[in-house]
Every structure is written in C-alpha cells, then in structure tokens.
Motif scaffolding. Structure first.
Motif, PDB file in Angstrom:
ATOM      1  N   SER A  90       0.796  -1.045  -0.095  1.00 21.03           N
ATOM      2  CA  SER A  90       0.066  -0.174  -0.044  1.00 21.03           C
ATOM      3  C   SER A  90       1.135   1.191  -0.223  1.00 21.03           C
ATOM      4  O   SER A  90       2.237   1.223   0.130  1.00 21.03           O
ATOM      5  N   GLU A  91       0.163   2.301   0.213  1.00 19.23           N
ATOM      6  CA  GLU A  91       1.294   3.478   0.093  1.00 19.23           C
ATOM      7  C   GLU A  91       2.013   3.841   1.170  1.00 19.23           C
ATOM      8  O   GLU A  91       3.067   4.347   0.974  1.00 19.23           O
ATOM      9  N   SER A  92       1.573   3.119   2.169  1.00 19.26           N
ATOM     10  CA  SER A  92       2.436   3.221   3.624  1.00 19.26           C
ATOM     11  C   SER A  92       3.007   2.041   3.965  1.00 19.26           C
ATOM     12  O   SER A  92       3.634   1.836   4.909  1.00 19.26           O
ATOM     13  N   LYS A  93       2.970   0.802   3.238  1.00 22.39           N
ATOM     14  CA  LYS A  93       3.636  -0.353   3.535  1.00 22.39           C
ATOM     15  C   LYS A  93       4.365  -1.127   2.419  1.00 22.39           C
ATOM     16  O   LYS A  93       3.728  -1.331   1.385  1.00 22.39           O
ATOM     17  N   GLN A  94       5.556  -1.407   2.544  1.00 23.16           N
ATOM     18  CA  GLN A  94       6.647  -2.247   1.883  1.00 23.16           C
ATOM     19  C   GLN A  94       7.038  -3.107   2.560  1.00 23.16           C
ATOM     20  O   GLN A  94       7.569  -3.003   3.883  1.00 23.16           O
ATOM     21  N   ILE A  95       7.170  -4.203   1.902  1.00 25.54           N
ATOM     22  CA  ILE A  95       7.681  -5.511   2.654  1.00 25.54           C
ATOM     23  C   ILE A  95       8.887  -6.140   1.865  1.00 25.54           C
ATOM     24  O   ILE A  95       8.816  -5.721   0.664  1.00 25.54           O
ATOM     25  N   LYS A  96       9.509  -7.116   2.380  1.00 24.96           N
ATOM     26  CA  LYS A  96      10.509  -7.877   1.814  1.00 24.96           C
ATOM     27  C   LYS A  96       9.856  -9.269   1.390  1.00 24.96           C
ATOM     28  O   LYS A  96       9.087  -9.806   2.463  1.00 24.96           O
ATOM     29  N   ASP A 262       4.407   6.885 -11.377  1.00 23.09           N
ATOM     30  CA  ASP A 262       4.810   5.517 -11.231  1.00 23.09           C
ATOM     31  C   ASP A 262       5.201   4.951  -9.981  1.00 23.09           C
ATOM     32  O   ASP A 262       5.823   5.647  -9.311  1.00 23.09           O
ATOM     33  N   CYS A 263       4.665   3.764  -9.798  1.00 22.53           N
ATOM     34  CA  CYS A 263       4.839   3.007  -8.529  1.00 22.53           C
ATOM     35  C   CYS A 263       5.589   1.575  -8.965  1.00 22.53           C
ATOM     36  O   CYS A 263       4.825   0.792  -9.483  1.00 22.53           O
ATOM     37  N   VAL A 264       6.596   1.463  -8.715  1.00 25.15           N
ATOM     38  CA  VAL A 264       7.545  -0.056  -8.866  1.00 25.15           C
ATOM     39  C   VAL A 264       7.062  -0.669  -7.671  1.00 25.15           C
ATOM     40  O   VAL A 264       8.009  -0.666  -6.748  1.00 25.15           O
ATOM     41  N   TYR A 265       6.148  -1.370  -7.889  1.00 26.10           N
ATOM     42  CA  TYR A 265       5.556  -2.073  -6.553  1.00 26.10           C
ATOM     43  C   TYR A 265       6.194  -3.485  -6.413  1.00 26.10           C
ATOM     44  O   TYR A 265       6.196  -4.189  -5.567  1.00 26.10           O
ATOM     45  N   PHE A 266       6.784  -4.057  -7.587  1.00 22.50           N
ATOM     46  CA  PHE A 266       7.694  -5.352  -7.476  1.00 22.50           C
ATOM     47  C   PHE A 266       8.737  -5.051  -7.976  1.00 22.50           C
ATOM     48  O   PHE A 266       9.230  -4.982  -9.074  1.00 22.50           O
ATOM     49  N   ASN A 267       9.699  -5.499  -6.771  1.00 23.17           N
ATOM     50  CA  ASN A 267      11.142  -5.683  -7.065  1.00 23.17           C
ATOM     51  C   ASN A 267      12.018  -4.535  -7.549  1.00 23.17           C
ATOM     52  O   ASN A 267      12.723  -4.128  -8.661  1.00 23.17           O
ATOM     53  N   GLN A 268      11.602  -3.184  -6.956  1.00 25.32           N
ATOM     54  CA  GLN A 268      12.533  -1.906  -6.926  1.00 25.32           C
ATOM     55  C   GLN A 268      13.985  -2.092  -6.626  1.00 25.32           C
ATOM     56  O   GLN A 268      14.539  -1.243  -7.200  1.00 25.32           O
ATOM     57  N   ASN A 269      14.306  -3.171  -5.798  1.00 26.78           N
ATOM     58  CA  ASN A 269      15.733  -3.485  -5.571  1.00 26.78           C
ATOM     59  C   ASN A 269      16.265  -4.248  -6.506  1.00 26.78           C
ATOM     60  O   ASN A 269      17.296  -4.478  -6.174  1.00 26.78           O
TER      61      ASN A 269
END
Length: 278
Positions: A90-96, A262-269
């Motif tokens: 979500s806008e406020s939640k990023q996980i590994k 744009d939102c790189v929501y999968f695999n920005q790293n």
C-alpha cells in the motif's frame, strides 16, 4: 491465576513454534497444485523452428532468434523464483518477500506464491489463474484470512499477467489463444482470448531483439479490501544473460502507472530472477 497465566504462555509458545515450522497450508496448496499440473499436463514436443515464427511480427521473430530459442526444445512449463524482493502492499506499507511462480505454456494457467512476514508474523499470498478464473488470497499467521479477491476484474488481470509473461516461456507465445498484431520495428500488440474473456497489451523490444517491456490497460489495481483503481500496468525485463545457451532476463519488475506517478511495486531493489524450463 497461575494456571491461567501458564495456559496463555503455553498457547503463545505453541503459536510461535507453529509459525517457525516450515509447513504452511498456503505453501502446501501451491506445491500440490503445481505437482498436479505437472503430472497431468501433456508434454510439449519438438523444437522451435523458423516455420513456427514466420507469421509473427518482425520484432517477435527477432526476439526468438536473438535469445537463441530456435533449435531448442519447446517447453511445457516455466518455474521462476526471486528472493528478498521489495514489494509495495500500500502507500504506507512495503515489505520484503520471497516469490515463486509457475506458468503453463500450452494454455493460460499460472500460480504464484508470496512468502513474507508482517511485524514478525508470517504472511503468505497465493495468486492463481486456472480454468479461466483468477484469484488472489492472503493469509496471516499461516491460517488467518486477510483477503480473497475474485471476480471478472481479477480474471482479466490474471489472464493479462500470463500474456505479459508469455515470452519468458516462449512456447506460450505460439499458442492459438494469442493473436499477434504488428505495429512497428520494435513494438507488437498481442491479444489473448480464453474461456470467453480477452485481454491485450503491447510488447516493446530493443533494436537488438531483447524484450524490454509489456504495457496494458487491462489489469486493474485491486487492493486488499477489493477496491479497484484504473491505471496502466507494465512489466519490465532487463539484465539479459545466457543460461544454457539461451538469453534470459536477469531482472523483472512490475509497475503501476498512476495519475500521480509511477509505482515500482514489485522488485524495486532489482533482485535477480532464476528461470527454469521443462
């Protein structure tokens, strides 16, 4: 009072032990369904030839040649995996997350397993597209339902995801359910129709032949509460490298093109992907 405290303590210890066990119902369901598909699927036969690709748009033909598929066996399915991937919930939640994926080549079906944790509690998600029906479910603590999204929007989203990945498992790109339309020297449109539903998108290729991106308007952004947001969606493919004589992308990413950016929501790293065929 001490009996109550000991009971609660024992319960908490039991839950913690259960969370640490390698077994989980979601993972077991994923592995069972993958195994059933592998066992029941008729294996693909023959090798990729010039005759197979002669009717495809020029940049798609160039992709088969550039990546070295001609003369290699046609595959029945693909397995892909990535570890320690950035994933935006979500806008406020990023996980590994750790991510495992299974795609059939001879018809639109795919399964994907997400493994992670939220505040130390195991979190798992299972995406599926089978028999023309798509679904996305999530479980917390291995058993607590967080969401279970279904419906026509999910069906189309899962179908177009299989289409976006068809050149990762290129025997899929030759199936009759996909119709290719030429655009120019580096772009081609594809339309997939399955079980009465259609979805489409545009593939973009490098001048040298590698697939760079896929973009579609047919995948709605659906959050954990089932709310939909209309936005273009793209998959990107980069860092090609040889694997057993075939060029494969080393990095794949997924992006939502929202109005606000744009939102790189999968695999920005840019975690590496491992791809295996059978």
């Amino acid at each position: 009072m001490w009996i109550g405290i000991l009971t609660v303590f024992s319960l908490l210890v039991g839950v913690a032990v259960f969370w640490r066990l390698p077994f989980s119902p979601v993972k077991a369901d994923f592995e069972r369904r993958v195994a059933e598909k592998i066992k029941s699927e008729a294996g693909a036969s023959g090798v990729f030839t010039e005759a197979d690709i002669e009717g495809l748009p020029t940049p798609v033909q160039r992709y088969f040649r550039c990546c070295g598929y001609l003369g290699t066996p046609k595959m029945t399915y693909m397995k892909a995996s990535l570890d320690n991937v950035d994933f935006v919930m979500s806008e406020s939640k990023q996980i590994k997350i750790d991510y495992k994926q299974f795609n059939l080549a001879q018809r639109p079906e795919r399964l994907a397993l997400i493994s992670s944790s939220l505040s130390g509690i195991p979190f798992e998600g299972l995406d599926s597209y089978e028999q023309g029906k798509g679904g996305m479910k999530g479980r917390l603590g291995k058993v607590i339902p967080l969401f279970d999204q279904r419906g026509e929007s999910m069906d189309r989203a899962c179908l177009v995801t299989w289409l976006a990945e068809c050149l990762m498992v290129p025997n899929a790109a030759l199936q009759e359910c996909i119709k290719w339309e030429p655009m120019d020297d580096t772009c081609a449109k594809a339309v997939v129709t399955w079980k009465g539903l259609s979805a489409s998108g545009v593939f973009t290729f490098a001048a040298t032949g590698e697939l760079i991106a896929f973009r579609t308007k047919d995948r709605a952004a659906i959050d954990m509460k089932g709310r939909e947001t209309q936005a273009d969606w793209s998959a990107f493919f980069r860092e090609y490298h040889p694997v057993n004589g075939i060029l494969q992308p080393g990095v794949i990413q997924s992006v939502w093109h929202y109005q606000q950016g744009d939102c790189v929501y999968f695999n920005q790293n840019e975690a590496p992907v491992a791809i295996r065929y059978q």
